[in-house]
Motif scaffolding. Sequence first.
Motif, PDB file in Angstrom:
ATOM      1  N   VAL A 115      99.071  63.642  14.176  1.00 55.72           N
ATOM      2  CA  VAL A 115      99.621  62.437  14.804  1.00 55.72           C
ATOM      3  C   VAL A 115      99.809  62.660  16.294  1.00 55.72           C
ATOM      4  CG1 VAL A 115     101.636  60.930  14.929  1.00 55.72           C
ATOM      5  CG2 VAL A 115     100.737  61.626  12.693  1.00 55.72           C
ATOM      6  N   ALA A 116     100.308  63.831  16.670  1.00 49.13           N
ATOM      7  CA  ALA A 116     100.505  64.126  18.084  1.00 49.13           C
ATOM      8  C   ALA A 116      99.197  64.061  18.845  1.00 49.13           C
ATOM      9  CB  ALA A 116     101.152  65.497  18.243  1.00 49.13           C
ATOM     10  N   ALA A 117      98.119  64.517  18.223  1.00 45.93           N
ATOM     11  CA  ALA A 117      96.813  64.477  18.875  1.00 45.93           C
ATOM     12  C   ALA A 117      96.359  63.030  19.095  1.00 45.93           C
ATOM     13  CB  ALA A 117      95.796  65.247  18.041  1.00 45.93           C
ATOM     14  N   ILE A 118      96.579  62.217  18.092  1.00 47.19           N
ATOM     15  CA  ILE A 118      96.222  60.797  18.240  1.00 47.19           C
ATOM     16  C   ILE A 118      97.019  60.169  19.381  1.00 47.19           C
ATOM     17  CG2 ILE A 118      96.366  58.538  17.130  1.00 47.19           C
ATOM     18  CD1 ILE A 118      95.798  59.951  14.483  1.00 47.19           C
ATOM     19  N   CYS A 119      98.318  60.458  19.425  1.00 55.64           N
ATOM     20  CA  CYS A 119      99.172  59.886  20.477  1.00 55.64           C
ATOM     21  C   CYS A 119      98.719  60.375  21.851  1.00 55.64           C
ATOM     22  CB  CYS A 119     100.630  60.264  20.227  1.00 55.64           C
ATOM     23  SG  CYS A 119     101.342  59.510  18.740  1.00 55.64           S
ATOM     24  N   ALA A 120      98.312  61.618  21.941  1.00 53.79           N
ATOM     25  CA  ALA A 120      97.828  62.127  23.220  1.00 53.79           C
ATOM     26  C   ALA A 120      96.557  61.401  23.631  1.00 53.79           C
ATOM     27  CB  ALA A 120      97.588  63.628  23.119  1.00 53.79           C
ATOM     28  N   ARG A 121      95.651  61.149  22.682  1.00 59.41           N
ATOM     29  CA  ARG A 121      94.434  60.405  22.985  1.00 59.41           C
ATOM     30  C   ARG A 121      94.758  58.990  23.492  1.00 59.41           C
ATOM     31  NH1 ARG A 121      89.489  61.926  20.645  1.00 59.41           N
ATOM     32  NH2 ARG A 121      89.389  64.207  20.564  1.00 59.41           N
ATOM     33  N   LEU A 122      95.834  58.482  23.007  1.00 57.46           N
ATOM     34  CA  LEU A 122      96.252  57.132  23.411  1.00 57.46           C
ATOM     35  C   LEU A 122      97.174  57.167  24.629  1.00 57.46           C
ATOM     36  CD1 LEU A 122      96.944  55.534  19.910  1.00 57.46           C
ATOM     37  CD2 LEU A 122      94.908  55.298  21.347  1.00 57.46           C
ATOM     38  N   ASP A 123      97.305  58.321  25.258  1.00 54.44           N
ATOM     39  CA  ASP A 123      98.078  58.478  26.498  1.00 54.44           C
ATOM     40  C   ASP A 123      99.543  58.094  26.355  1.00 54.44           C
ATOM     41  OD1 ASP A 123      95.207  57.263  28.222  1.00 54.44           O
ATOM     42  OD2 ASP A 123      95.821  59.349  27.952  1.00 54.44           O
ATOM     43  N   GLY A 124     100.056  58.146  25.168  1.00 49.80           N
ATOM     44  CA  GLY A 124     101.462  57.829  24.969  1.00 49.80           C
ATOM     45  C   GLY A 124     101.803  56.362  25.172  1.00 49.80           C
ATOM     46  N   MET A 125     100.788  55.479  25.174  1.00 51.49           N
ATOM     47  CA  MET A 125     101.038  54.049  25.400  1.00 51.49           C
ATOM     48  C   MET A 125     101.590  53.422  24.120  1.00 51.49           C
ATOM     49  SD  MET A 125     100.258  53.739  28.522  1.00 51.49           S
ATOM     50  CE  MET A 125     100.142  51.992  28.793  1.00 51.49           C
ATOM     51  N   ALA A 126     102.762  52.826  24.245  1.00 50.93           N
ATOM     52  CA  ALA A 126     103.466  52.324  23.072  1.00 50.93           C
ATOM     53  C   ALA A 126     102.648  51.286  22.317  1.00 50.93           C
ATOM     54  CB  ALA A 126     104.810  51.731  23.496  1.00 50.93           C
ATOM     55  N   LEU A 127     102.044  50.335  23.036  1.00 54.91           N
ATOM     56  CA  LEU A 127     101.274  49.308  22.356  1.00 54.91           C
ATOM     57  C   LEU A 127     100.109  49.912  21.583  1.00 54.91           C
ATOM     58  CD1 LEU A 127     100.499  46.381  21.762  1.00 54.91           C
ATOM     59  CD2 LEU A 127      99.311  46.319  23.969  1.00 54.91           C
ATOM     60  N   ALA A 128      99.391  50.831  22.215  1.00 58.86           N
ATOM     61  CA  ALA A 128      98.250  51.450  21.545  1.00 58.86           C
ATOM     62  C   ALA A 128      98.691  52.218  20.309  1.00 58.86           C
ATOM     63  CB  ALA A 128      97.526  52.378  22.515  1.00 58.86           C
ATOM     64  N   ILE A 129      99.815  52.908  20.396  1.00 57.30           N
ATOM     65  CA  ILE A 129     100.318  53.680  19.253  1.00 57.30           C
ATOM     66  C   ILE A 129     100.699  52.747  18.108  1.00 57.30           C
ATOM     67  CG2 ILE A 129     102.229  55.139  18.488  1.00 57.30           C
ATOM     68  CD1 ILE A 129     102.133  56.407  21.321  1.00 57.30           C
ATOM     69  N   GLU A 130     101.369  51.657  18.442  1.00 60.83           N
ATOM     70  CA  GLU A 130     101.765  50.710  17.396  1.00 60.83           C
ATOM     71  C   GLU A 130     100.548  50.107  16.705  1.00 60.83           C
ATOM     72  OE1 GLU A 130     106.030  49.147  19.090  1.00 60.83           O
ATOM     73  OE2 GLU A 130     105.021  48.374  17.328  1.00 60.83           O
ATOM     74  N   LEU A 131      99.533  49.749  17.488  1.00 60.29           N
ATOM     75  CA  LEU A 131      98.325  49.194  16.890  1.00 60.29           C
ATOM     76  C   LEU A 131      97.623  50.214  16.005  1.00 60.29           C
ATOM     77  CD1 LEU A 131      96.911  47.199  19.945  1.00 60.29           C
ATOM     78  CD2 LEU A 131      97.861  46.244  17.837  1.00 60.29           C
ATOM     79  N   ALA A 132      97.619  51.438  16.475  1.00 65.31           N
ATOM     80  CA  ALA A 132      96.963  52.484  15.677  1.00 65.31           C
ATOM     81  C   ALA A 132      97.697  52.704  14.367  1.00 65.31           C
ATOM     82  CB  ALA A 132      96.908  53.781  16.478  1.00 65.31           C
ATOM     83  N   ALA A 133      99.017  52.777  14.431  1.00 66.76           N
ATOM     84  CA  ALA A 133      99.795  52.999  13.204  1.00 66.76           C
ATOM     85  C   ALA A 133      99.626  51.848  12.224  1.00 66.76           C
ATOM     86  CB  ALA A 133     101.264  53.193  13.565  1.00 66.76           C
ATOM     87  N   ALA A 134      99.459  50.617  12.762  1.00 69.81           N
ATOM     88  CA  ALA A 134      99.287  49.466  11.880  1.00 69.81           C
ATOM     89  C   ALA A 134      98.001  49.562  11.064  1.00 69.81           C
ATOM     90  CB  ALA A 134      99.293  48.173  12.707  1.00 69.81           C
ATOM     91  N   ARG A 135      96.994  50.316  11.568  1.00 72.61           N
ATOM     92  CA  ARG A 135      95.727  50.427  10.859  1.00 72.61           C
ATOM     93  C   ARG A 135      95.683  51.617   9.903  1.00 72.61           C
ATOM     94  NH1 ARG A 135      93.716  46.283  10.094  1.00 72.61           N
ATOM     95  NH2 ARG A 135      91.736  47.323   9.614  1.00 72.61           N
ATOM     96  N   LEU A 136      96.761  52.373   9.859  1.00 79.37           N
ATOM     97  CA  LEU A 136      96.776  53.575   9.035  1.00 79.37           C
ATOM     98  C   LEU A 136      96.463  53.289   7.559  1.00 79.37           C
ATOM     99  CD1 LEU A 136      97.267  56.643   9.093  1.00 79.37           C
ATOM    100  CD2 LEU A 136      99.684  56.171   8.623  1.00 79.37           C
ATOM    101  N   PRO A 137      96.996  52.234   6.949  1.00 80.35           N
ATOM    102  CA  PRO A 137      96.693  52.010   5.526  1.00 80.35           C
ATOM    103  C   PRO A 137      95.217  51.783   5.236  1.00 80.35           C
ATOM    104  CG  PRO A 137      98.637  50.759   6.198  1.00 80.35           C
ATOM    105  CD  PRO A 137      98.011  51.283   7.460  1.00 80.35           C
ATOM    106  N   THR A 138      94.463  51.308   6.204  1.00 80.49           N
ATOM    107  CA  THR A 138      93.044  51.033   5.952  1.00 80.49           C
ATOM    108  C   THR A 138      92.122  52.117   6.473  1.00 80.49           C
ATOM    109  OG1 THR A 138      92.950  49.716   8.000  1.00 80.49           O
ATOM    110  CG2 THR A 138      93.395  48.534   5.949  1.00 80.49           C
ATOM    111  N   LEU A 139      92.567  52.883   7.494  1.00 81.43           N
ATOM    112  CA  LEU A 139      91.692  53.887   8.097  1.00 81.43           C
ATOM    113  C   LEU A 139      92.108  55.325   7.786  1.00 81.43           C
ATOM    114  CD1 LEU A 139      91.064  52.354  11.658  1.00 81.43           C
ATOM    115  CD2 LEU A 139      89.498  52.397   9.717  1.00 81.43           C
TER     116      LEU A 139
END
Length: 935
Positions: A262-286
């Motif tokens: 998860v930390a690696a994903i957040c780093a790829r997203l530069d710690g941007m809150a919106l990007a992290i929230e969108l990514a987490a929302a797709r977790l059940p499907t991806l």
Amino acid sequence: MRQNVTMAIEGDISPREAEVLELLGAHRSNAEIAAQLFISVRTVESHVSSLLRKLDLPDRRALARHAAVDRPHREPVPLPGPLTSFIGRARERAALAEMIMAHRQVTAVGPGGVGKTRLALAVAAEVAGRHADGVWFVDLIPVTDPGLIATAVAGALGLGEQPGRDLIESVVAALTDRQALLVLDNCEHVVDGVALFLERLLTACPRVTVLATSQARLMVPFERVYQVPPLSLAGESDAVALFMERAQAAGWPLEPSQHDQVAAICARLDGMALAIELAAARLPTLGLDGITAAVSHPLRMLIGGSRADKRHRSVRAVLDWSHALLEPDDQELLHRVSIFVAPFTVSAAAEVSGSATGVVADGLARLAEQSLLGVTASPKGTRYRALETIRQYGTERLSQAGELAGARARHLRWCLTQAADLAVAGPDWRARFDAAADELRASLRWAASEPEQRADAYRLARQLAELTFTRHLIGESQQRYEQASTLADEPAATASMLRQAAEVAGCRTRGDDLYRLYRAAADAARRAGDSAGAAVDLATAATAAYRFSSTFGQIPPEAEAIALVGEARELGGDDPAAEAAVALAEAGVLSDAFGAVQGPADNAVPETLARAGRAVELARRLGNPLAESAALDALTAAHAWAGDTFACAATAGRRITLLSTMADQPETPGGIHELIDGLGMAVQTSLGVGNLAAARRRGRQLADHPALAEVGHRATSWLLVTDALAGNVEELLAGSTRFLDAWRRAGSPAKATLGPAAAAVAMIHNFRGDHDAEREWQVVLDRLGDSSERTYGYGALFDGMRMLHHGRAGEAMERMAPEPGEVWKWVTWIWLHWYVAIRAEATVLAGSPEARDRLTDARAVTAGNPVAGAIVERAESVLDQDHKRLLATADVFEAAGCRYQAARTMVLAGGEHAARGAAVLAALGLDPQAMVLVR
């Protein structure tokens, strides 16, 4: 309202009075209380008066202090409630809170999607308790015009525009004495407008603090910038905590062992809150593996190069990735609904997207599930809204596909339909307009810049002008009418829009604009070949220069106005409308020379009466009630010039009768302008002839008029004078509270026209023996400025009445020593009968040898005036020592609705009658001990 507050105060106070009392403690104005409790301002005034009596408190300030003591908690902070929990950022929250408490204007700056809004809301909630008057949140996303910042803030504060000042003045007036925190969210697209707004706000409101969020600094000297960092990535990072929490909320809790992934994903997203929230929302499907692959997708690089700000790249990468996961139909739907700047419904999305309603409903649901749309459900239906970054992303996609113009055109057609529907009033009209207004404004802004959309842009500008006028946003209404004039294809339409803009300017008491716009309308009419219309416009502009001269910042030169009349006469020829307009201008400009009244012996008086009478006759033949109303106003002024007080009142009454027959009068700017002016004239002329019942009836109409709802000082001023002369003390105290509150919120304008009201209230407080309140109103009176009318007109009258009340007849006689003819200009309009009657009484009570002669002269002047005539009759009966005649005047005063003078008569009669008179004075709320006969 809270029950503990109601129970904590005296038991005989009603629940509604308790609600009013609590809002007084929160420093709300009467207009604000009325709006919050869904009652009229007049009802609020009655409750305030009742509370003063029940709690035995002297004034509104004491009520506010009383309420503050009994109120255990401040009202809830009106901040948007977060739908999800706020994670982490303890260090940022503490730093930003400290900065807010140390500086008056702080801007939280950072790229889109970094979490500025959520941080600002969290900090605002934390520091709310340190701001006595609460925290107010304003979302500037829907604002597309930098000049409408004040409109957005006024909407959040529940304010409407007030005649005579723009919305920024209304906001400043509302916040000038508040200790509050104002949160302005998403300022980046209107930075210049926010900067100008804040400079005025913070200068005038020393206890207001502003927290702004923006992608760019405001670049103003008083700004303190807080750079919002991305979510922390090191150790037990906030970024990871946010992702884990949102994953659990999505029904996919993660194990501690997955922390590093998860930390690696957040780093790829530069710690941007919106990007992290969108990514987490797709977790059940991806799953984590799918997300890791998605954030590495080459699409991330498509936003690089000169077209994108570096700060936006990570957010755009997330949006591109999220967009790529959508089905093509959903992608297209997202693009098309990104046109909306405010929350929208399924039906609106269907119309703008051009798809079937059922298909659109399913698509919006899927977009909401992807966190690409926010959802708000209410009893009135479900609305969707895209975050600003997503909305911008969608419009860019439309542009890339060459579909943006088509989508905006469909949105424009939808807005035109909405505007047409709004033209049909209904019980929820105000809410429907407020929900649609931002869409209409945004669509108009685009259409006005597109040559091929010019015709529809003109229609929308005209509709928005009409709607904003009905909504009492009259400053914007004038702006929209002027905008429509620039979009019209034909000069005739241009002239029509300029005339409407001029009438709105008249409602705003902006004389300079009224004059400018009518002159511009004349130019347009000439281009259209309408010489008669141009003549009417020129004559109307010239008329405005004398008729509304008090509303001008700079009155046009007399020679200029006279030249306009001559030009109008030449252009108009024998056209009936032009002839009537020119006649009205001649009655004012050529005869009055801008209101410079010379006196009853002036040889221009017969000519002025003749010209005004001709203007009335021509307007009547024309069948134009507004033109006839204006002409009757000129005739009223001509009768005043001639010294005929009764003719003034009769003509003013004819004018009101005429206006009351107009079915469309409440709908039009011209009709409202005429009615407000006519009501004010009717009150004054009724006072002049002693018709207190008519004066109070018209004064009440004026005070209750919705166009004046937020300008209580203007609305109630003549009603206060009427109540003071009649002795309606309780009504005056309630009205004076509204007057003073509104006047102070307006910035305490130094308007000499408000002088009679302030002097009248000060006199009544003197009669009550409340010298603290009297001094307070004397300060107000002094702030309004000195004038000849204060010296010789209303000032002399109220001073004389006060001196007689205390038995100082000699001082009253000296104060009113000038003969009426010497100060004719200042006493004839309203005060002539009152002046000569009180002056005659002072002469009698002072024992002057001139008393008999003055009574004879006064009787001739006041014949037919029930109140002034009775004062003269009373004075003569005192001189003749005719006790029976003296007591008879008390009945005359009672019949005329003048309770104070009836009580004064009984006190003058002495003996047992004096005791009865003292009891009446006490019942009125006056101090019976203050009245003495002669000293």
